[in-house]
Design a protein around this motif. Structure first.
Motif, PDB file in Angstrom:
ATOM      1  N   ILE A 238       0.223   0.233  -4.168  1.00 33.90           N
ATOM      2  CA  ILE A 238       1.499  -0.066  -4.590  1.00 33.90           C
ATOM      3  C   ILE A 238       2.471  -0.079  -3.630  1.00 33.90           C
ATOM      4  O   ILE A 238       3.633  -0.565  -3.527  1.00 33.90           O
ATOM      5  CB  ILE A 238       1.758   0.673  -5.966  1.00 33.90           C
ATOM      6  CG1 ILE A 238       0.525   0.076  -6.969  1.00 33.90           C
ATOM      7  CG2 ILE A 238       2.979   0.595  -6.680  1.00 33.90           C
ATOM      8  CD1 ILE A 238       0.516   0.788  -8.363  1.00 33.90           C
ATOM      9  N   ALA A 239       2.715   1.486  -3.114  1.00 34.05           N
ATOM     10  CA  ALA A 239       3.847   1.653  -2.227  1.00 34.05           C
ATOM     11  C   ALA A 239       3.742   0.668  -1.015  1.00 34.05           C
ATOM     12  O   ALA A 239       4.738   0.195  -0.493  1.00 34.05           O
ATOM     13  CB  ALA A 239       3.601   3.161  -1.899  1.00 34.05           C
ATOM     14  N   THR A 240       2.495   0.427  -0.564  1.00 37.02           N
ATOM     15  CA  THR A 240       2.384  -0.437   0.593  1.00 37.02           C
ATOM     16  C   THR A 240       3.014  -1.871   0.297  1.00 37.02           C
ATOM     17  O   THR A 240       3.623  -2.551   1.182  1.00 37.02           O
ATOM     18  CB  THR A 240       1.082  -0.649   1.227  1.00 37.02           C
ATOM     19  OG1 THR A 240       0.783   0.591   1.432  1.00 37.02           O
ATOM     20  CG2 THR A 240       1.103  -1.346   2.298  1.00 37.02           C
ATOM     21  N   ARG A 241       2.663  -2.421  -0.797  1.00 36.77           N
ATOM     22  CA  ARG A 241       2.993  -3.926  -1.126  1.00 36.77           C
ATOM     23  C   ARG A 241       4.423  -4.079  -1.584  1.00 36.77           C
ATOM     24  O   ARG A 241       5.195  -4.977  -1.080  1.00 36.77           O
ATOM     25  CB  ARG A 241       2.041  -4.293  -2.417  1.00 36.77           C
ATOM     26  CG  ARG A 241       0.941  -4.537  -2.337  1.00 36.77           C
ATOM     27  CD  ARG A 241      -0.161  -4.710  -3.381  1.00 36.77           C
ATOM     28  NE  ARG A 241       0.344  -5.874  -4.286  1.00 36.77           N
ATOM     29  CZ  ARG A 241      -0.102  -6.495  -5.280  1.00 36.77           C
ATOM     30  NH1 ARG A 241      -1.155  -5.748  -5.715  1.00 36.77           N
ATOM     31  NH2 ARG A 241       0.369  -7.252  -5.870  1.00 36.77           N
TER      32      ARG A 241
ATOM     33  N   ALA B  39      -2.773   9.035   4.318  1.00 40.33           N
ATOM     34  CA  ALA B  39      -1.837   8.047   4.089  1.00 40.33           C
ATOM     35  C   ALA B  39      -1.279   7.383   5.426  1.00 40.33           C
ATOM     36  O   ALA B  39      -1.147   6.202   5.669  1.00 40.33           O
ATOM     37  CB  ALA B  39      -0.786   8.023   3.075  1.00 40.33           C
ATOM     38  N   GLN B  40      -0.696   8.392   6.298  1.00 38.97           N
ATOM     39  CA  GLN B  40       0.018   7.869   7.326  1.00 38.97           C
ATOM     40  C   GLN B  40      -0.993   7.092   8.427  1.00 38.97           C
ATOM     41  O   GLN B  40      -0.674   6.616   9.148  1.00 38.97           O
ATOM     42  CB  GLN B  40       0.740   9.167   8.021  1.00 38.97           C
ATOM     43  CG  GLN B  40       1.961   9.568   7.157  1.00 38.97           C
ATOM     44  CD  GLN B  40       2.658  11.026   7.671  1.00 38.97           C
ATOM     45  OE1 GLN B  40       1.803  11.930   8.162  1.00 38.97           O
ATOM     46  NE2 GLN B  40       3.653  10.993   7.797  1.00 38.97           N
ATOM     47  N   ARG B  41      -2.140   7.592   8.362  1.00 41.22           N
ATOM     48  CA  ARG B  41      -3.154   7.238   9.165  1.00 41.22           C
ATOM     49  C   ARG B  41      -3.334   5.752   8.974  1.00 41.22           C
ATOM     50  O   ARG B  41      -3.659   5.087  10.079  1.00 41.22           O
ATOM     51  CB  ARG B  41      -4.350   7.787   9.510  1.00 41.22           C
ATOM     52  CG  ARG B  41      -5.366   7.724  10.393  1.00 41.22           C
ATOM     53  CD  ARG B  41      -6.500   8.625  10.560  1.00 41.22           C
ATOM     54  NE  ARG B  41      -7.248   8.329   9.170  1.00 41.22           N
ATOM     55  CZ  ARG B  41      -7.405   9.335   8.554  1.00 41.22           C
ATOM     56  NH1 ARG B  41      -6.722  10.560   8.579  1.00 41.22           N
ATOM     57  NH2 ARG B  41      -8.341   9.054   7.151  1.00 41.22           N
ATOM     58  N   VAL B  42      -3.483   5.568   7.792  1.00 33.59           N
ATOM     59  CA  VAL B  42      -3.743   4.007   7.473  1.00 33.59           C
ATOM     60  C   VAL B  42      -2.839   3.068   7.080  1.00 33.59           C
ATOM     61  O   VAL B  42      -2.788   1.895   7.262  1.00 33.59           O
ATOM     62  CB  VAL B  42      -4.944   3.899   6.214  1.00 33.59           C
ATOM     63  CG1 VAL B  42      -6.088   4.752   6.598  1.00 33.59           C
ATOM     64  CG2 VAL B  42      -4.231   4.607   4.986  1.00 33.59           C
ATOM     65  N   GLN B  43      -1.526   3.583   6.755  1.00 29.68           N
ATOM     66  CA  GLN B  43      -0.245   2.940   6.407  1.00 29.68           C
ATOM     67  C   GLN B  43       0.818   3.581   7.034  1.00 29.68           C
ATOM     68  O   GLN B  43       1.768   4.092   6.351  1.00 29.68           O
ATOM     69  CB  GLN B  43      -0.143   2.678   4.866  1.00 29.68           C
ATOM     70  CG  GLN B  43      -1.206   1.901   4.346  1.00 29.68           C
ATOM     71  CD  GLN B  43      -1.293   0.422   4.509  1.00 29.68           C
ATOM     72  OE1 GLN B  43      -0.358   0.191   5.481  1.00 29.68           O
ATOM     73  NE2 GLN B  43      -2.343  -0.200   3.975  1.00 29.68           N
ATOM     74  N   PRO B  44       0.956   3.502   8.455  1.00 31.00           N
ATOM     75  CA  PRO B  44       2.012   4.266   8.981  1.00 31.00           C
ATOM     76  C   PRO B  44       3.234   3.633   8.977  1.00 31.00           C
ATOM     77  O   PRO B  44       4.382   4.249   9.521  1.00 31.00           O
ATOM     78  CB  PRO B  44       1.569   4.153  10.541  1.00 31.00           C
ATOM     79  CG  PRO B  44       0.733   2.600  10.707  1.00 31.00           C
ATOM     80  CD  PRO B  44       0.046   2.636   9.476  1.00 31.00           C
ATOM     81  N   GLN B  45       3.530   2.288   8.500  1.00 32.95           N
ATOM     82  CA  GLN B  45       4.768   1.765   8.474  1.00 32.95           C
ATOM     83  C   GLN B  45       5.629   2.189   7.311  1.00 32.95           C
ATOM     84  O   GLN B  45       6.910   2.012   7.352  1.00 32.95           O
ATOM     85  CB  GLN B  45       4.541   0.266   8.381  1.00 32.95           C
ATOM     86  CG  GLN B  45       4.384  -0.272   6.698  1.00 32.95           C
ATOM     87  CD  GLN B  45       2.686  -0.216   6.434  1.00 32.95           C
ATOM     88  OE1 GLN B  45       1.809   0.476   7.434  1.00 32.95           O
ATOM     89  NE2 GLN B  45       2.160  -0.936   5.717  1.00 32.95           N
ATOM     90  N   LEU B  46       4.886   3.097   6.229  1.00 35.70           N
ATOM     91  CA  LEU B  46       5.926   3.667   5.286  1.00 35.70           C
ATOM     92  C   LEU B  46       6.830   4.914   5.893  1.00 35.70           C
ATOM     93  O   LEU B  46       6.076   5.511   6.634  1.00 35.70           O
ATOM     94  CB  LEU B  46       4.892   4.125   4.062  1.00 35.70           C
ATOM     95  CG  LEU B  46       4.191   2.965   3.302  1.00 35.70           C
ATOM     96  CD1 LEU B  46       3.122   3.542   2.420  1.00 35.70           C
ATOM     97  CD2 LEU B  46       5.216   2.091   2.594  1.00 35.70           C
ATOM     98  N   THR B  47       7.560   5.219   4.926  1.00 34.72           N
ATOM     99  CA  THR B  47       8.319   6.577   5.097  1.00 34.72           C
ATOM    100  C   THR B  47       7.810   7.651   4.200  1.00 34.72           C
ATOM    101  O   THR B  47       7.653   7.349   2.939  1.00 34.72           O
ATOM    102  CB  THR B  47       9.770   6.180   4.697  1.00 34.72           C
ATOM    103  OG1 THR B  47      10.563   5.213   5.710  1.00 34.72           O
ATOM    104  CG2 THR B  47      10.723   7.575   4.882  1.00 34.72           C
TER     105      THR B  47
ATOM    106  N   ALA C 216       6.824  -2.132  -0.148  1.00 33.81           N
ATOM    107  CA  ALA C 216       7.445  -1.886   1.168  1.00 33.81           C
ATOM    108  C   ALA C 216       7.313  -3.390   2.062  1.00 33.81           C
ATOM    109  O   ALA C 216       8.185  -3.747   2.489  1.00 33.81           O
ATOM    110  CB  ALA C 216       6.812  -0.906   2.086  1.00 33.81           C
ATOM    111  N   ALA C 217       6.029  -3.947   1.831  1.00 32.96           N
ATOM    112  CA  ALA C 217       5.992  -5.417   2.391  1.00 32.96           C
ATOM    113  C   ALA C 217       6.747  -6.401   1.861  1.00 32.96           C
ATOM    114  O   ALA C 217       7.226  -7.461   2.593  1.00 32.96           O
ATOM    115  CB  ALA C 217       4.560  -5.411   2.242  1.00 32.96           C
ATOM    116  N   GLU C 218       7.296  -6.384   0.420  1.00 35.15           N
ATOM    117  CA  GLU C 218       8.352  -6.981  -0.163  1.00 35.15           C
ATOM    118  C   GLU C 218       9.688  -6.857   0.414  1.00 35.15           C
ATOM    119  O   GLU C 218      10.669  -7.688   0.122  1.00 35.15           O
ATOM    120  CB  GLU C 218       8.394  -6.806  -1.743  1.00 35.15           C
ATOM    121  CG  GLU C 218       7.147  -7.101  -2.325  1.00 35.15           C
ATOM    122  CD  GLU C 218       6.778  -8.718  -2.547  1.00 35.15           C
ATOM    123  OE1 GLU C 218       8.127  -9.498  -2.177  1.00 35.15           O
ATOM    124  OE2 GLU C 218       6.104  -9.257  -2.871  1.00 35.15           O
ATOM    125  N   GLY C 219       9.844  -5.688   0.986  1.00 33.36           N
ATOM    126  CA  GLY C 219      11.271  -5.288   1.885  1.00 33.36           C
ATOM    127  C   GLY C 219      11.879  -4.292   0.983  1.00 33.36           C
ATOM    128  O   GLY C 219      13.246  -3.739   1.638  1.00 33.36           O
TER     129      GLY C 219
END
Length: 437
Positions: A341-344, A363-371, A346-349
């Motif tokens: 949910i968090a990743t999606r 989580a950082q290892r698999v989805q590093p783009q999140l804050t 973020a992908a929406e902007g």
């Protein structure tokens, strides 16, 4: 007894440490040398309450050691196979590569009279095949299947004091020999009155996947009722309370929310369906495909609710994502609804700041783009929307009055229905639960 445990991931590390704590002499074997070093130093490579203490105690006793050399299994009387059976890439079926590799690596270390015990969750028919492999290799070793029923967050308790033991045994005198060895391994649990179900290979293999399929069905059923509640104005939480009083149904695991995830339940029910297809009885488990679909739709629902609440200016809005692990008391983010949910979003902007008591590193290892932040307050500060996606006690016990002072807009989506809706609304929040008015 002298035992070996092949595979020191979540299942194997817990099993090895607990068996040593019960008094057995155990060697845990894994080809990942960094994992072996970490475990040998008493550091578990994952979060599990109580494991560091048991691991340290077992190592200090001298009864537990770890190795990356399969030959070190030589001399053990019972050898547990505890490697993973992940979902195949591009398929729902279970990948048996690690199980087959473990057996092949173990064969040179086996002696006549040894017992190989499978604990991994495997497609029905695997034990019969592996038994033939051991026989054809001339090992003189027997095979049993002993499915695991670990709950992440309660794995130590579930290993030392299981709610049942299942032995999948060969026929005849070999089965009697295997059972006697298994009884010796689990002497403490049996003496404490743990129920024992001795059975054949196929039944033992079906027990774990059947239990997971039933659990997934129960969770998905109440989430399907949440979908109905959302268009009728009913309250799925009250509905669950009412039907849960029926002793034939029970209230446990009738909690509507964002659904299940993790490294076991989703892939196990998919592999079970795939195996049924291979056996020509796929229609018998056709309902599991719909259960899976219901479960995944709950994630879509939370994303849609979040975007609705944020409005047209959502790219300039901040979301506080509380929770990343697939469940509390775990750092496991595999197939985690919370992380997806968090990743999606973020992908929406949308600007997403996520926090979790234990799962940040994974989580950082698999989805590093999140804050990410380790501070709940930092995640909440300036948020236009708060989403509770993992029901950690840290989030359940938040004070809505205090939290309101941190956010920009007091709107919260309770994706686990774990908060007191009346309390949050009384504190001035727009509270949104799943399947609740």
């Amino acid at each position: 007894m002298r035992l070996s445990v092949i595979g020191c991931g979540y299942l194997g590390a817990v099993h090895a440490a607990c068996m040593a704590e019960l008094g057995h002499e155990v060697v845990g074997i894994d080809l990942d040398e960094s994992k072996v070093r970490s475990l040998s130093e008493g550091v578990a490579p994952f979060y599990e309450p109580g494991l560091p203490e048991v691991l340290r105690s077992a190592l200090d006793s001298g009864r537990l050691r770890f190795s990356s050399d399969p030959a070190d299994a030589r001399g053990a009387r019972v050898h547990f196979i505890a490697v993973g059976t992940p979902q195949k890439s591009g398929s729902s079926a279970a990948d048996m590569t690690y199980v087959d590799s473990a057996i092949n690596a173990l064969i040179p270390a086996l002696s006549p009279g040894d017992l190989v015990v499978g604990k991994s969750t495997v497609p029905v028919g695997t034990a019969q095949r592996l038994s033939a492999t051991l026989r054809d290799a001339g090992t003189g070793a027997l095979l049993a299947w002993n499915p695991e029923f670990l709950r992440e967050g309660f794995a130590i308790q579930d290993t030392i004091s299981p709610d049942r033991l299942v032995y999948g045994l060969p026929a005849g005198i070999d089965g009697e020999t295997a059972r006697a060895l298994m009884d010796e391994v689990y002497a403490a649990a049996l003496a404490a009155g743990t129920p024992l179900v001795p059975t054949d290979y196929a039944t033992a293999e079906l027990v774990k996947v059947s239990a997971n399929a039933f659990l997934a069905t129960k969770i998905s059923f109440i989430n399907a009722m949440a979908e109905i509640a959302e268009v009728t104005g009913a309250d799925v939480t009250q509905l669950a309370d009412a039907i849960g009083h029926d002793v034939r149904i029970g209230r446990r695991f009738l909690n509507a929310g964002v659904g299940f995830g993790g490294g076991c339940l989703p892939k196990d029910i998919r592999a079970f369906s795939a195996r049924a297809d291979e056996l020509g009885v796929g229609h018998s488990l056709g309902f599991l495909k719909e259960m899976d679909a219901i479960n995944l739709r709950r994630r879509d629902r939370v994303v849609a609710l979040a975007l609705r609440e944020l409005g047209a200016e959502f790219p300039r809005k901040k979301v506080a994502a509380l929770g990343l692990a697939f469940k509390p008391n775990s750092d496991d983010v595999r197939d985690s609804p919370a992380l997806e949910i968090a990743t999606r979003l973020a992908a929406e902007g949308t600007s997403v700041t996520a926090t979790d008591p234990e799962a940040l590193r994974n989580a950082q290892r698999v989805q590093p783009q999140l804050t990410y932040t380790a501070s709940i307050d930092d995640a909440l500060r300036g948020a236009d929307l708060v989403i509770v996606a993992t029901e950690w006690v840290h989030f359940r016990e938040l004070d809505p009055v205090i939290v309101r002072e941190l956010v920009t807009t007091p709107t919260i989506i309770d994706a686990r229905n774990c908060l007191d809706a009346d309390r949050w609304r009384a504190a001035g929040w727009t509270y949104i639960g799943l399947g609740r008015p």
